[in-house]
Design a protein around this motif. Structure first.
Motif, PDB file in Angstrom:
ATOM      1  N   PHE A   5      -9.698   7.538   4.446  1.00 53.70           N
ATOM      2  CA  PHE A   5     -10.457   7.833   5.660  1.00 53.70           C
ATOM      3  C   PHE A   5     -10.255   6.837   6.786  1.00 53.70           C
ATOM      4  O   PHE A   5     -10.624   7.105   7.920  1.00 53.70           O
ATOM      5  CB  PHE A   5     -11.945   7.916   5.310  1.00 53.70           C
ATOM      6  CG  PHE A   5     -12.227   8.965   4.276  1.00 53.70           C
ATOM      7  CD1 PHE A   5     -12.338  10.306   4.642  1.00 53.70           C
ATOM      8  CD2 PHE A   5     -12.331   8.640   2.932  1.00 53.70           C
ATOM      9  CE1 PHE A   5     -12.571  11.286   3.685  1.00 53.70           C
ATOM     10  CE2 PHE A   5     -12.571   9.618   1.972  1.00 53.70           C
ATOM     11  CZ  PHE A   5     -12.687  10.932   2.345  1.00 53.70           C
ATOM     12  N   THR A   6      -9.737   5.665   6.459  1.00 53.78           N
ATOM     13  CA  THR A   6      -9.592   4.626   7.485  1.00 53.78           C
ATOM     14  C   THR A   6      -8.248   3.916   7.306  1.00 53.78           C
ATOM     15  O   THR A   6      -7.677   3.925   6.226  1.00 53.78           O
ATOM     16  CB  THR A   6     -10.716   3.560   7.343  1.00 53.78           C
ATOM     17  OG1 THR A   6     -10.796   3.156   5.969  1.00 53.78           O
ATOM     18  CG2 THR A   6     -12.068   4.108   7.771  1.00 53.78           C
ATOM     19  N   GLY A  55      -7.525   2.475   3.787  1.00 53.62           N
ATOM     20  CA  GLY A  55      -6.240   1.792   3.672  1.00 53.62           C
ATOM     21  C   GLY A  55      -5.007   2.630   3.923  1.00 53.62           C
ATOM     22  O   GLY A  55      -3.955   2.367   3.333  1.00 53.62           O
ATOM     23  N   SER A  56      -5.086   3.599   4.842  1.00 61.60           N
ATOM     24  CA  SER A  56      -3.897   4.422   5.117  1.00 61.60           C
ATOM     25  C   SER A  56      -2.762   3.597   5.729  1.00 61.60           C
ATOM     26  O   SER A  56      -1.615   4.030   5.732  1.00 61.60           O
ATOM     27  CB  SER A  56      -4.257   5.586   6.038  1.00 61.60           C
ATOM     28  OG  SER A  56      -4.772   5.102   7.261  1.00 61.60           O
ATOM     29  N   ASP A 104       7.602   6.603   4.463  1.00 61.37           N
ATOM     30  CA  ASP A 104       6.403   7.390   4.761  1.00 61.37           C
ATOM     31  C   ASP A 104       5.761   7.772   3.425  1.00 61.37           C
ATOM     32  O   ASP A 104       6.143   8.766   2.801  1.00 61.37           O
ATOM     33  CB  ASP A 104       6.807   8.625   5.572  1.00 61.37           C
ATOM     34  CG  ASP A 104       5.615   9.493   5.920  1.00 61.37           C
ATOM     35  OD1 ASP A 104       4.531   9.315   5.309  1.00 61.37           O
ATOM     36  OD2 ASP A 104       5.770  10.373   6.794  1.00 61.37           O
ATOM     37  N   ALA A 105       4.808   6.962   2.994  1.00 57.74           N
ATOM     38  CA  ALA A 105       4.231   7.165   1.652  1.00 57.74           C
ATOM     39  C   ALA A 105       3.389   8.432   1.571  1.00 57.74           C
ATOM     40  O   ALA A 105       3.231   8.997   0.483  1.00 57.74           O
ATOM     41  CB  ALA A 105       3.405   5.948   1.240  1.00 57.74           C
ATOM     42  N   PHE A 106       2.848   8.899   2.698  1.00 52.10           N
ATOM     43  CA  PHE A 106       2.088  10.159   2.666  1.00 52.10           C
ATOM     44  C   PHE A 106       3.014  11.334   2.375  1.00 52.10           C
ATOM     45  O   PHE A 106       2.680  12.222   1.596  1.00 52.10           O
ATOM     46  CB  PHE A 106       1.338  10.376   3.988  1.00 52.10           C
ATOM     47  CG  PHE A 106       0.048   9.599   4.075  1.00 52.10           C
ATOM     48  CD1 PHE A 106      -0.846   9.579   3.007  1.00 52.10           C
ATOM     49  CD2 PHE A 106      -0.278   8.896   5.229  1.00 52.10           C
ATOM     50  CE1 PHE A 106      -2.046   8.877   3.085  1.00 52.10           C
ATOM     51  CE2 PHE A 106      -1.483   8.192   5.311  1.00 52.10           C
ATOM     52  CZ  PHE A 106      -2.362   8.175   4.245  1.00 52.10           C
ATOM     53  N   GLN A 129      -6.939  12.765   5.715  1.00 51.08           N
ATOM     54  CA  GLN A 129      -7.405  11.501   6.291  1.00 51.08           C
ATOM     55  C   GLN A 129      -8.684  11.660   7.100  1.00 51.08           C
ATOM     56  O   GLN A 129      -9.043  10.771   7.861  1.00 51.08           O
ATOM     57  CB  GLN A 129      -6.303  10.913   7.185  1.00 51.08           C
ATOM     58  CG  GLN A 129      -5.039  10.524   6.433  1.00 51.08           C
ATOM     59  CD  GLN A 129      -4.004   9.911   7.355  1.00 51.08           C
ATOM     60  OE1 GLN A 129      -4.214   8.837   7.905  1.00 51.08           O
ATOM     61  NE2 GLN A 129      -2.899  10.603   7.551  1.00 51.08           N
ATOM     62  N   THR A 130      -9.364  12.788   6.913  1.00 53.78           N
ATOM     63  CA  THR A 130     -10.598  12.968   7.675  1.00 53.78           C
ATOM     64  C   THR A 130     -11.727  13.454   6.778  1.00 53.78           C
ATOM     65  O   THR A 130     -11.491  14.043   5.719  1.00 53.78           O
ATOM     66  CB  THR A 130     -10.447  14.026   8.785  1.00 53.78           C
ATOM     67  OG1 THR A 130     -10.112  15.276   8.159  1.00 53.78           O
ATOM     68  CG2 THR A 130      -9.383  13.641   9.784  1.00 53.78           C
TER      69      THR A 130
END
Ligand SMILES: *[C@@H]1O[C@H](CO)[C@@H](O)[C@H](O)[C@H]1NC(C)=O
Ligand SMILES: *[C@@H]1O[C@H](CO)[C@@H](O)[C@H](O)[C@H]1NC(C)=O
Ligand SMILES: [Zn+2]
Length: 506
Positions: free
Chosen positions: A236-237, A186-187, A205-207, A219-220
């Motif tokens: 991850f997705t 859910g990125s 930009d929440a990250f 994210q990987t």
């Protein structure tokens, strides 16, 4: 679609040779005696949309494959049943049910951490975090989806996932950052709208905000494998993580891998402290496969949930220095799944799990693959037979079936069609593309869990945690309600906003 006698013939050929095996070993491990020990940690596992028939469907498949297995790992952990209705329906959605589990209140379908007057209610995760516990959320859906959201966010509607993302990381939360470990999909709700793949309505930009709040963001899978330090946020997705049957293990860890990593990291972080940890682990997509009436995707996510549960039980046994109690229960049944049906063919009392043995991909992935294929009518039919039906486990498709499927032009419709074609063979049927009001199974392991055995209202799950750790949710709720501006901006519907009525789906 009619089940022809040809199907039945092949079903019989594949019939379970194992059914009468005398060598079945008991699946139930000897119960550990925890004495009067109090737990230091608590693990809540939610297999979303997992009803009793789902458990049976998977169990008999596993038994068909391996004579020696007569029980699933979760069968040995059953302690009771849970009643799931919400405040406005006998058939709950995930947010109302998860709010019962997290905050101990009945709310309306769609409500996240609020009651029907949109008043926020504190969750066990928030309360334990304020007491010094480390906390985690591990899911296979979007992390902003209803179940995880209901442990940390408070908002009038579950679909406000971009709002939920900012509450989750502590940016728009009156108690600040409360979740130390976040793993899932859910990125898209974290990326600013200017980035391709974003599903935010704004340029937030929440990250970057999460990094500012102290999170290690990744994210990987390769970054996951490098053991990042807490607090971390690993998504991850863009959307939900893959169904287990479609998962590329080079890109996405399994539910079991994420859960065990979470336990190890939370254990290390609390080893020297009096306070332990709380983690909610959700096998999120059992439900999605139920909505899609895809028995194949449903089965494999159930098996992944069972692997995770077995590993969690083993982990608890291996960490007696840090006593941990685990409770697991679905939020509701999904699909009205039945094994056997009122059908004219003989034998009518029948389930043929062997059909699932040839499945290599979910109906959803295969349906999309077909709709992306371009070619002549003949090429399409060949593709359908070889590249869609066969990898789904159907190697005996009739010409009539191929004709029918080739005409379908929506991937959603083809997905359901494939599920039905498989269901007619395995004799697995659904009564709805939504949830049902059926009671769900309650599982438990570890100290004090016997005290919770029985037939429980979903709100009692929160009460049990409150009692175990002596929490005062009311005082934390007062903290949440103190800032009226926050309640007005982030929790309540704006004037004229009528999202509540639109709730159905998951
Ligand atoms: C299951 O048991 C039957 C009867 O003993 C045997 O014929 C069959 O090969 C076994 N199947 C497996 C997968 O072990
Ligand atoms: C109250 O909430 C608003 C909206 O989230 C926030 O901007 C403000 O800083 C908060 N005020 C206090 C005193 O925390
Ligand atoms: Zn659902």
């Amino acid at each position: 679609m009619k089940v022809s006698s040809l199907f039945l013939f092949s079903a019989l050929l594949l019939l379970d040779t194992a059914a009468a095996s005398p060598s079945a070993k008991p699946g139930k491990k000897k119960k550990k005696d925890w004495g009067n020990k109090k737990p230091k940690n608590f693990i809540m596992v939610i297999p979303d949309g997992f009803g009793p028939t789902s458990e049976l469907m998977a169990r008999d498949y596993v038994h068909w494959k391996d004579n020696s297995t007569t029980m699933l790992p979760v069968d040995g952990l059953i302690i009771g049943q849970t009643r799931t209705k919400s405040s406005d329906s006998y058939v709950t959605d995930s947010s109302a049910s998860a709010t019962a589990y997290s905050a101990g209140i009945k709310t309306y379908n769609g409500g996240v951490g609020v009651d029907s007057t949109f008043t926020p209610y504190a969750t066990v995760l928030e309360s334990l975090s304020l007491q010094g516990f480390k906390t985690g959320l591990v899911v296979t859906s979007r992390i902003t989806h209803a179940t995880p959201a209901s442990y940390i966010a408070h908002t009038h509607h579950r679909d406000l996932e971009s709002n939920i993302a900012l509450q989750l990381i502590g940016h728009a939360h009156p108690l600040g950052r409360r979740v130390d470990l976040i793993l899932g999909g859910g990125s898209c709700h974290f990326l600013p709208s200017t980035t391709p793949g974003s599903c935010r309505p704004d340029s937030t930009d929440a990250f970057t905000l999460a990094k500012g709040l102290g999170y290690n963001v990744f994210q990987t899978r390769s970054e996951f494998d490098k053991n990042p330090k807490l607090p971390y946020l690993g998504l991850f997705t863009r959307d939900h993580m893959s169904y287990e049957i479609d998962r590329d293990s080079a890109k996405e860890p399994s539910l079991k891998e994420m859960a065990i990593r979470a336990l190890n990291d939370l254990y290390s972080a609390t080893r020297k402290s009096k306070q332990g940890f709380f983690v909610m682990v959700e096998a999120s997509r059992i439900d999605h496969a139920g909505h899609a009436n895809d028995p194949v995707a449903h089965l494999h996510d159930i098996l992944a949930f069972n692997e995770a549960m077995d590993a969690i039980r083993e982990w608890i046994d291996g960490h007696e220095d840090s006593p941990t109690t685990m409770v697991a229960t679905a939020d509701h049944e999904c699909g009205g799944l039945t094994v056997g049906g009122d059908i004219p063919q003989d034998p009518s009392y029948w389930y043929a799990p062997s059909w699932f043995a040839g499945s290599r991909a979910s109906a959803g992935v295969l349906a999309k693959r077909f709709l992306a294929f371009t070619g002549s009518d003949e090429e399409k039919k060949k593709f359908l037979r070889e590249e869609v039906l066969k990898p789904y486990g159907i190697s005996d498709a009739t010409d009539a079936e191929i004709q029918e499927a080739a005409k379908i032009t929506s991937s959603g419709k083809l997905e359901t069609w494939l599920g039905k074609a498989m269901g007619d063979r395995a004799r697995v049927y659904w009564s709805t593309g939504g949830h049902t009001g059926a009671d769900v199974t309650l599982y438990g392991y570890g100290p004090k869990v016997e005290e919770f055995a029985g037939h429980r209202e979903n709100t009692e799950v929160a009460d049990f945690i409150v009692d175990l750790f002596g929490l005062n949710l009311e005082s934390v709720s007062r903290k949440l309600r103190k800032n009226q501006t926050w309640v007005d901006e982030w929790v309540k519907p704006a004037k004229g906003e009528t999202m509540k009525a639109s709730v159905h789906g998951h």
